[in-house]
Design an enzyme around this catalytic site. Structure first.
Site, short mmCIF file in Angstrom:
data_model
loop_
_atom_site.label_atom_id
_atom_site.label_comp_id
_atom_site.label_asym_id
_atom_site.label_seq_id
_atom_site.Cartn_x
_atom_site.Cartn_y
_atom_site.Cartn_z
N SER A 130 54.03 32.53 -59.05
CA SER A 130 54.60 31.53 -58.16
C SER A 130 53.92 31.62 -56.79
O SER A 130 52.70 31.60 -56.70
CB SER A 130 56.12 31.73 -58.09
OG SER A 130 56.75 30.67 -57.42
N ASP A 164 55.51 23.17 -66.62
CA ASP A 164 55.85 23.65 -65.28
C ASP A 164 55.15 22.78 -64.24
O ASP A 164 53.94 22.55 -64.32
CB ASP A 164 55.42 25.11 -65.14
CG ASP A 164 55.81 25.72 -63.81
OD1 ASP A 164 56.62 25.11 -63.09
OD2 ASP A 164 55.31 26.81 -63.49
N HIS A 205 59.27 27.77 -65.36
CA HIS A 205 58.52 28.49 -64.33
C HIS A 205 58.71 30.00 -64.42
O HIS A 205 57.97 30.75 -63.78
CB HIS A 205 58.99 27.98 -62.95
CG HIS A 205 58.18 28.48 -61.80
ND1 HIS A 205 56.83 28.19 -61.64
CD2 HIS A 205 58.51 29.24 -60.72
CE1 HIS A 205 56.39 28.75 -60.53
NE2 HIS A 205 57.38 29.40 -59.96
#
Length: 539
Positions: free
Chosen positions: A318, A383, A441
């Site tokens: 991320s 995602d 995610h």
């Protein structure tokens, strides 16, 4: 469904008949027939006395048992067969034995050509291993607003992997430094909120964002080189951080990174987090950039002086992926991977998980072509984070259009770096078909998909048998019939312990915070004859 071990108890509770059949012991075979096979009838599968087969209750139990066996057989097919487990272990050991000779290939020397489809088993195991180093950042972070240590690492540096229950990592790596960043108002979902402890908080400005570790002698022998691993923490709450950061591209040279080309630009939000510091805070008196470069330069100098091959492996998920790419670029650009004698450069590679774009097209050219940094990006096609920023102007548009946009100084023209390994969570029969963006995610979900991926068009089969329950550690992504509760990972008693006087208290972490924080004196930035900034410790 009725489990096999409960059948005996259920049968014994049935009413006895006043016939000779009551003294006959029913024999039920639960051995699975070898595949392929034709469906078996109840009569063939279960040899029961005629009186018992007419019993409605027993028939119901048998039906439940058959349904349970069928479901178990279907799910067992998602793992490698039991009779292949020993062969799997031998193959895994063989691949590991190849690592000293193949580490440069696994590290991206040939941009992973021929290793992704079909999936190379050694590369898969290494990707999962580095992904678990990134996952450790989430598991160790204290985000409890009731804690006076909210925003810090829960475990001391010297026992980091042991306290996380990661014995392989504990044997393989020693954490040499924790990394901190100053709280930034532009990152409301990255930094912990204001703790209820308020004035008792360990630091009003700092947040723990990752660590630097180096491989042990034993692990270095297995890897074929001395490996410096850098892991960056990502966000722990919602995903709005992407929109919070979608601002504009800024030349990296404006932030003190010694790039000779002013057209090399990165997202301003990422570089702010990487370079911001707060002189009033002892944990982030120096920026994350200064902390990581000092530690890397020290380790590279030490181990290259011993004549060892050294690699620098940076990982993150991320927002941590963005920091991983930016720091890897900075290490190469600042020559922090260069030995003291100036002839040997440590190879720099990024293993990125579900990260956004970081810079423009010129940044990509500098990153890949001129500096030779390697990056392998693992993504989930469902995602949205890897699609941002630069949804409309990115590496996918025609080259001419991108050049025109960059020539017009358009501030939203971004480009991914490195090689992408795109996975699809809908290929896993373990996972729900959900629209929750947090599930697609999730880092543990990515590691689960890696374990089952063998190549495009290949059936999803867990290669190492990595526990699917890990997916639900911080999500609700597994199908309900697996009976794994969502968001199951939590500290025992929320970290509270009983004091000698019988009271329940939060243990004092000040000792290990002081021990884990490096008092480096001054981080001195000096220009060498190459025009690079060199960071070193003053005596």
């Amino acid at each position: 469904p009725l489990s096999c071990r409960d059948l005996s108890a259920q049968l014994s509770s049935l009413p006895h008949r006043a016939t000779a059949a009551t003294t006959t012991h029913t024999q039920i075979s639960l051995r699975r027939a070898p595949a392929p096979r034709a469906p078996l009838t109840t009569a063939k599968r279960l040899q029961l006395p005629s009186a018992a087969t007419r019993d409605d209750a027993l028939a119901s139990l048998v039906g439940q048992l058959e349904q349970n066996l069928t479901q178990d057989e279907e799910e067992d097919d998602l793992y490698l067969p039991d009779d292949a487990s020993s062969a799997r272990r031998r193959a895994a050991q063989k691949h590991q034995d190849e690592l000293p000779a193949r580490w440069r290939e696994i590290h991206g020397s040939d941009d992973w050509a021929g290793l992704l489809d079909p999936m190379d088993p050694l590369l898969r195991s290494e990707l999962i291993r580095y992904g678990e180093l990134a996952q450790a950042c989430y598991d160790a972070f204290d985000y409890d607003l009731a804690s006076r240590y909210c925003g810090s690492c829960k475990y001391p540096r010297r026992a980091f992997f042991e306290r996380l229950g990661m014995p392989d990592a504990a044997r393989g790596y020693a954490v040499t430094r924790y990394l901190y960043a100053t709280s930034n108002f532009r990152f409301p979902n990255f930094f912990s909120g204001r703790s209820r402890a308020d004035a008792k908080l360990w630091s009003q400005r700092a947040n723990w964002i990752g660590y630097v570790a180096v491989s042990t002698d034993e692990e270095s022998a297995r890897l074929g080189r001395r490996d410096i691993a850098i892991a960056w923490r990502g966000t722990i709450t919602r995903l709005e951080w992407v929109s919070d950061l979608m601002d504009y591209l800024r030349p990296v040279a404006d932030e003190g990174i010694p790039c000779p080309d002013p057209e090399v630009k990165v997202e301003s939000g990422f570089v702010d987090l990487y370079t911001d510091k707060d002189p009033s805070c002892r944990f982030c008196k120096y920026s994350a950039r200064e902390q990581v470069l000092v530690e890397v330069r020290k380790l590279v100098a030490h181990y290259t002086a011993l004549g060892e091959d050294v690699s620098i492996s940076v990982t993150g998920h991320s927002l941590g992926s963005s920091l991983a790419i930016l720091s890897a670029y900075d290490i190469a650009e600042s020559a922090a991977n260069l030995s003291n004698v100036g002839v040997q450069r440590a190879a720099v590679c990024v293993y990125s998980f579900s990260g956004p774009r970081v810079g423009n097209g010129r940044f990509r050219e500098r990153f890949e072509g001129e500096l030779g940094v390697k990056a392998l990006r693992v993504t989930n096609v469902h995602d949205n984070v890897p699609r941002m920023p630069g949804i409309f102007l990115n590496e996918g548009v025609p080259e001419m259009v991108r050049r025109v946009a960059e020539g017009l100084r358009m501030p939203w023209c971004y480009s991914h770096v490195g090689v992408e390994l795109a996975l699809d969570h809908k290929r896993s029969p373990f996972l729900k078909d959900t629209l929750d963006p947090g599930c697609s995610h999730n880092l543990e979900a990515h590691l689960h998909l890696l374990d089952g991926y063998h190549g495009s068009g290949e059936r999803f089969v867990l290669a190492s048998g990595r526990d699917p329950a890990l997916v639900n550690k911080a999500s609700d992504f597994l199908k309900d019939h697996h009976c794994v509760p969502p968001f199951w990972r939590q500290d025992e008693n929320k970290g509270m312990v009983r004091a000698p006087d019988g009271r329940w208290i939060q243990p004092d972490r000040r000792g290990h915070l002081d021990d884990d924080h490096h008092h480096d004196g001054h981080h001195v930035v000096d220009g060498d004859h190459h025009g690079h900034f060199r960071l070193f410790r003053q005596p």
